[in-house]
Motif scaffolding. Sequence first.
Motif, short mmCIF file in Angstrom:
data_model
loop_
_atom_site.label_atom_id
_atom_site.label_comp_id
_atom_site.label_asym_id
_atom_site.label_seq_id
_atom_site.Cartn_x
_atom_site.Cartn_y
_atom_site.Cartn_z
N TYR A 42 2.32 3.23 -1.10
CA TYR A 42 3.51 3.90 -0.57
C TYR A 42 4.75 3.24 -1.18
CZ TYR A 42 0.57 5.99 3.03
OH TYR A 42 -0.40 6.71 3.70
N TYR A 57 6.95 1.23 6.34
CA TYR A 57 6.65 2.15 5.25
C TYR A 57 6.71 3.55 5.81
CZ TYR A 57 1.83 3.55 6.45
OH TYR A 57 0.72 4.10 7.04
N SER A 59 5.50 7.60 5.46
CA SER A 59 4.62 8.65 4.96
C SER A 59 5.45 9.91 4.89
CB SER A 59 3.42 8.83 5.89
OG SER A 59 2.62 9.91 5.48
N THR A 60 5.70 10.39 3.68
CA THR A 60 6.66 11.47 3.51
C THR A 60 5.98 12.82 3.31
OG1 THR A 60 6.80 11.12 1.12
CG2 THR A 60 8.33 9.90 2.51
N LYS A 65 2.03 16.54 -1.31
CA LYS A 65 1.44 15.50 -0.48
C LYS A 65 -0.03 15.29 -0.81
CE LYS A 65 1.29 12.66 3.03
NZ LYS A 65 2.05 11.42 3.05
N LEU A 69 -3.36 10.05 1.51
CA LEU A 69 -2.32 9.27 2.14
C LEU A 69 -2.16 9.59 3.62
CD1 LEU A 69 0.45 9.24 -0.62
CD2 LEU A 69 -1.53 7.78 -0.37
N LYS A 70 -2.62 10.74 4.05
CA LYS A 70 -2.50 11.11 5.45
C LYS A 70 -3.42 10.27 6.33
CE LYS A 70 -1.34 15.94 4.46
NZ LYS A 70 -1.76 17.35 4.63
N SER A 72 -3.93 7.10 6.40
CA SER A 72 -3.44 5.78 6.80
C SER A 72 -2.84 5.78 8.20
CB SER A 72 -2.39 5.28 5.79
OG SER A 72 -2.96 5.12 4.51
N ILE A 73 -1.93 6.70 8.48
CA ILE A 73 -1.28 6.70 9.79
C ILE A 73 -2.29 6.99 10.90
CG2 ILE A 73 0.31 7.99 11.26
CD1 ILE A 73 2.30 8.00 9.08
N SER A 151 3.73 19.05 7.51
CA SER A 151 3.75 17.88 6.62
C SER A 151 4.93 16.99 7.01
CB SER A 151 3.88 18.34 5.16
OG SER A 151 3.73 17.27 4.28
N ASN A 153 7.49 13.79 8.18
CA ASN A 153 7.91 12.48 7.71
C ASN A 153 7.78 11.50 8.87
OD1 ASN A 153 8.80 13.40 5.10
ND2 ASN A 153 10.62 14.24 6.10
N ARG A 154 7.09 10.39 8.63
CA ARG A 154 6.90 9.41 9.69
C ARG A 154 7.11 8.00 9.13
NH1 ARG A 154 2.24 12.85 11.47
NH2 ARG A 154 2.93 13.86 13.39
#
Length: 212
Positions: A42, A57, A59-60, A65, A69-70, A72-73, A151, A153-154
């Motif tokens: 990231y 960090y 996650s955008t 996208k 990468l989704k 991880s959160i 999608s 942003n977090r």
Amino acid sequence: MFYRTEDDHGLKHNPFNAIVVPRPIGWITSQDREGRVNLAPYSFFNGVAYHPPQVVYASTGAPDKQAGLKDSIGNIRETGEFAVNIVTWDLREAMNMTAVAAPHGVDEYEVAGLTKAPCEVISCPRVGESPVTFECKLVKVVDLLSTDEASPNRLVVGHVVAIHIADDVIADGIVDIAKLAPISRLGYRDYGRVGDVFSMVRPDWPIGDREK
């Protein structure tokens, strides 16, 4: 030029992330309750507090996208912990391999030929080849403004509870940045690495007559 960000900028690529540079890369390791590990880089990552030490960090919700990468959160919310591995020049290709849009459940460590090394405080592994790793406990996940609910942003805030530093990047009691050789994310497909380093001493107040 000038443009409002809700309008088309008219350039070949979005200039925003080419201007906010250089950005450290947070190479995030997480795992779910079943022990399935995810490793993803990231570039919206940084340190934000000293006492206690904390990192963030994001996650955008970019249009392109990457599915991996989704994970991880979701993993971090399940377990409340994650590791941040520092990406160095020698690890640039391996990091890039872990950015692949792999299906859920694919082990990015195996894809990139990396070693799962144990952490001391948290249960998920770290990247054994990385000279620096932060072991983190989740503080909170913050929902940011998003243009697409599908999608979002977090922002993930982590408390750094332990730090691994390879002895060979320490010299005279400090981390030798040249030996560490971290890389950073620039815009487009570009990256940078630490080159010229200079020091400045913060002035005392009152500063005095600068013309003397």
